[in-house]
Design a protein around this motif. Structure first.
Motif, short mmCIF file in Angstrom:
data_model
loop_
_atom_site.label_atom_id
_atom_site.label_comp_id
_atom_site.label_asym_id
_atom_site.label_seq_id
_atom_site.Cartn_x
_atom_site.Cartn_y
_atom_site.Cartn_z
N TYR A 1 -62.05 9.48 15.59
CA TYR A 1 -63.38 9.39 14.96
C TYR A 1 -63.81 10.75 14.47
O TYR A 1 -64.35 10.91 13.38
N ALA A 2 -63.55 11.76 15.31
CA ALA A 2 -63.95 13.11 14.96
C ALA A 2 -63.26 13.54 13.67
O ALA A 2 -63.88 14.18 12.81
N LEU A 3 -61.98 13.16 13.52
CA LEU A 3 -61.27 13.54 12.30
C LEU A 3 -61.90 12.91 11.07
O LEU A 3 -62.06 13.55 10.04
N LEU B 1 -58.82 -1.01 8.26
CA LEU B 1 -59.03 0.32 8.83
C LEU B 1 -60.33 0.94 8.34
O LEU B 1 -60.90 1.81 8.98
N GLN B 2 -60.77 0.46 7.19
CA GLN B 2 -61.98 1.00 6.60
C GLN B 2 -63.17 0.83 7.55
O GLN B 2 -64.07 1.65 7.57
N ILE B 3 -63.14 -0.26 8.31
CA ILE B 3 -64.21 -0.53 9.25
C ILE B 3 -64.28 0.59 10.30
O ILE B 3 -65.35 0.98 10.74
N VAL B 4 -63.09 1.10 10.66
CA VAL B 4 -63.04 2.19 11.63
C VAL B 4 -63.84 3.38 11.10
O VAL B 4 -64.54 4.05 11.85
N ALA B 5 -63.75 3.57 9.78
CA ALA B 5 -64.44 4.71 9.19
C ALA B 5 -65.95 4.57 9.38
O ALA B 5 -66.65 5.56 9.52
N LEU B 6 -66.44 3.33 9.40
CA LEU B 6 -67.88 3.14 9.61
C LEU B 6 -68.27 3.61 11.00
O LEU B 6 -69.40 4.03 11.23
N LYS B 7 -67.32 3.53 11.92
CA LYS B 7 -67.58 4.00 13.29
C LYS B 7 -67.82 5.50 13.30
O LYS B 7 -68.40 6.03 14.25
N LEU C 1 -71.30 11.05 13.14
CA LEU C 1 -71.90 11.98 12.21
C LEU C 1 -73.36 12.25 12.54
O LEU C 1 -73.80 13.40 12.53
N ILE C 2 -74.11 11.20 12.84
CA ILE C 2 -75.53 11.46 13.12
C ILE C 2 -75.68 12.09 14.49
O ILE C 2 -76.61 12.84 14.73
N PHE D 1 -69.25 8.25 0.99
CA PHE D 1 -68.95 7.00 1.66
C PHE D 1 -67.47 6.64 1.54
O PHE D 1 -66.94 5.88 2.34
N ALA D 2 -66.80 7.18 0.53
CA ALA D 2 -65.43 6.77 0.25
C ALA D 2 -64.42 7.38 1.21
O ALA D 2 -63.23 7.11 1.09
N GLN D 3 -64.88 8.19 2.16
CA GLN D 3 -63.93 8.83 3.08
C GLN D 3 -63.04 7.80 3.79
O GLN D 3 -61.83 7.98 3.90
N GLY D 4 -63.64 6.71 4.24
CA GLY D 4 -62.87 5.70 4.95
C GLY D 4 -61.79 5.10 4.08
O GLY D 4 -60.63 4.97 4.49
#
Lengths: 318, 358
Positions: A36-38, A241-247, A252-253, A55-58
């Motif tokens: 997640y940190a990465l 995997l994109q969903i993981v990026a939402l995690k 971030l906050i 937002f496109a990072q994931g």
């Protein structure tokens, strides 16, 4: 049984009763948190340098992993495929800067945010068109990543660590250290920090914003590739995997949008908190609380520190 | 020459403050309403009504909900789909618990359930700002979605985990369930959407709307001129989630007929945000434009290859839709960052001065 007992006492009794399970859970949370940190790191890099919440990072992560696997399927050697993927990520960075960032310079944040949404859709569509929508297996072995597990006989039980997870932790640490050194000791890194600090002041001392943006998006692309390989090796490479990026967003906050250490600490807090919560408290609520627990942890932190743990305090003026 | 306010004198303040001060605007609006109420049901086929117009209107209402929160009050939210779901499940529970009350009453009342949840999740909005708040609203999205899956009371312990709309009638005419005709459903949706748009228009043009816009533009300055931030922000959350709830209830009861928890997933929230941004932040008309573009564009892309005689596989078309939607979003943002509503405004201004350039 008394619900208060179930919430406040029972989980800790379980933890103390089976320290090996507890250690296993912590380790899994730690690895998850590292990844997640990465992802969060990718967001932070871009947010710091251009103020864009990318937002496109994931999807960049999925896209990078897909490109790597897709190239390998076409018969390219794994390491050459890795280099070629880096090339693709560089082209993507240049393309984004030319086609999206440059025309939208000086627009409100929300507009740029939406533009990265558009980019997400574009990359999902393009990725599926080129590589197909089926999940693929990450070429972990070909890349020389270890597999299998090691079992430790400690704490009166068996704690098993996957070799790939250890590799992930090591690679993530190297990446973070490398990025930190890059930011701290190189000319470009110094320019990046200048841009992050103040766009106009950076421009006035002759730093080219356009070049910096390309560098930053490329750095985020490299981070995305590393993350994609790691996540891909743990499960497989698909658009899910994109969903993981939402995690990574609560990470971030939690850490603050502008802080690299914050991303790492936040990632670990969320990863470990989520695993512990799911394992020890989840059954009380019927399970599956992993999907929102991270957000609630982050929200609780935010109520006390509205800019995250390490975020810069925004001074508001009229 | 034809679109000009010259010669239209206002004798009272009330007339001067009207939402549509120009006569041509009022005539245009009346024409659109007549077309929507008479021409579309008469001329449109079932496909047009049930897969284009009904979804378009419902999505427009949801976009208005988000626009109230994001465009007017400046609080960017990614939880709209969750609030829509809250409305839908509330309507489902209420209509199965009290089947004797008319379903339309429950559709509107379910907005209040969603409203309460919205206020709850709006509570952190005073301390949390900007993107931090955006991410915080994701908490509501994921939490609500989890509730729709795990809390089986919400779907009456239905083993499939989905909610199915009971058949209900108004004046002996089926309005929900499989036997309801598209025309009936369309007219009901249209009436609710028109009424709520009218209400929203009055709201945002009045004192409340102005205080929202002041907060959006600069919250500290707004506070200094005497706007109480917390009640105003919470009211924005309340109104917005009320609208979202009604839209969600209509989505299940008058459009889909049944819904799984996944119908209210995060992608819907994203799509709604697209609609608001592309249509125009802070514009009710823009919400309709945005909904039209985002909903109708993929349908058009899917139909286009067949109409020119090309045969492309379904999957490819699906992917192309993604690519084209993404590219369109970027292009629209570059060409007109203030949305389609701004284009309309520019067009009106041009018409006003026509044939002179300025």
């Amino acid at each position: 049984m008394n619900p208060l007992y179930q919430i406040f006492v029972d989980p800790f009794v379980q933890m103390a009763g089976a320290p090996d399970l507890f250690a296993q859970t912590i380790w899994e949370g730690f690895v998850g948190g590292m990844l997640y940190a990465l992802i969060a790191l990718g967001y932070v890099l871009i947010f710091k340098a251009s103020g864009v919440f990318n937002f496109a990072q994931g999807i960049m992560m999925v896209f990078a992993a897909l490109t790597l696997v897709g190239l390998h399927e076409m018969g390219v050697h794994a390491y050459i495929a890795l280099l070629l993927t880096l090339g693709v990520m560089y082209l993507l960075a240049v393309g984004v800067e030319r086609a999206v960032l440059r025309p939208l310079v000086n627009q409100p944040d929300i507009i740029l945010f939406m533009a990265t949404f558009g980019l997400t859709y574009l990359l999902i569509g393009a990725g599926e068109l080129v590589f197909g929508g089926n999940p693929k297996t990450m070429i972990a072995k070909e890349l020389g990543l270890p597999s299998g597990g090691i079992d430790f006989n400690i704490l009166g039980g068996l704690v098993s660590l996957q070799r790939i997870d250890i590799a992930a932790a090591v690679i993530a640490s190297i990446l973070v250290a490398g990025l930190a050194a890059f930011f701290q000791y190189t000319r470009v890194g110094r320019a990046l920090r200048a841009v992050a600090d103040d766009h106009q002041a950076a421009l006035s001392v002759g730093i080219s914003l356009n070049e910096i943006w390309v560098v930053v998006w490329f750095a985020a692309g490299v981070v995305a590739l590393a993350t994609g390989v790691m996540w891909g090796a743990r499960s497989n490479v698909s658009f899910a995997l994109q969903i993981v990026a939402l995690k990574a967003l609560p990470v971030l906050i939690l850490g603050g949008f502008t802080s690299v250490p914050g991303a790492i600490v936040g990632g670990l807090v969320v990863g470990i908190g989520e695993k512990l919560g799911e394992f020890y408290w989840g059954p009380l609520l019927g399970g599956g609380i992993e999907s929102w627990l991270a957000y609630v942890i982050a929200l609780a932190f935010l109520l006390f520190r509205p800019h995250g743990l390490f975020g810069e305090k925004i001074i508001e003026r009229i | 020459m034809f679109y000009r306010e010259a010669g239209q004198f206002k004798a009272t303040y009330a007339a001067d403050q009207a939402v549509f001060p120009i006569r041509q605007d009022r005539i245009g609006l009346a024409l659109i309403l007549v077309a929507a109420y008479v021409a579309v049901p008469l001329l449109g086929g079932d496909f047009l009504l049930s897969s284009v117009m009904i979804p378009f209107l419902i999505l427009s209402l949801a976009a208005i909900a988000l626009n109230i929160l994001t465009g007017y009050a400046g609080l960017v939210s990614l939880g709209t789909a969750g609030f829509m779901g809250a409305g839908a499940y509330a309507a489902y529970k209420l209509s199965t618990l009290f089947p004797q009350v008319n379903i339309l009453v429950w559709i509107v009342v379910s907005g209040f359930a969603s409203c309460a949840i919205g206020v709850l999740f709006g509570l952190p909005s005073l301390r949390i700002k900007g993107f931090y708040l955006t991410v915080a609203t994701l908490a509501s999205q994921f939490f609500l979605q989890w509730c729709f899956v795990r809390v089986s009371w919400l779907y009456n312990y239905n083993p499939s985990g989905a909610i199915e709309v009971p058949a209900r009638a108004l004046f002996g005419l089926a309005i929900t369930g499989p036997s309801a005709s598209p025309v009936t459903r369309y007219l009901i949706v249209l009436t609710i959407v028109v009424a709520m748009t009218w209400f929203a228009s009055n709201l945002v043009h009045g004192r409340i709307g102005r205080s929202w816009m002041a907060i959006r533009d600069m919250d500290i300055a707004a506070q200094l001129i005497g706007i109480r931030l917390y009640p105003a922000k919470l009211l924005a959350f309340a109104v917005s989630s009320f609208y979202a709830g009604v839209a969600g209830a209509m989505m299940v009861f008058l459009w889909l007929g049944a819904a799984e928890p996944d119908a209210f997933n995060i992608n819907l929230s994203f799509l709604l945000l697209f609609m608001v941004i592309i249509g125009g932040l802070g514009s009710l008309t823009g919400s309709f434009f945005g909904a039209a573009l985002i909903h109708i564009l993929p349908i058009a892309v899917r139909q286009a290859p067949a109409s020119v005689g090309l045969t492309i596989g379904g999957a490819t078309v699906e992917h192309l839709t993604y690519v084209i939607t993404g590219a369109m979003i970027i292009v629209f943002l570059i060409v007109e960052p203030h949305g389609l509503a701004r284009l309309l405004q520019i067009g009106k201004q041009k018409l006003r001065t026509w044939p002179f350039p300025y």
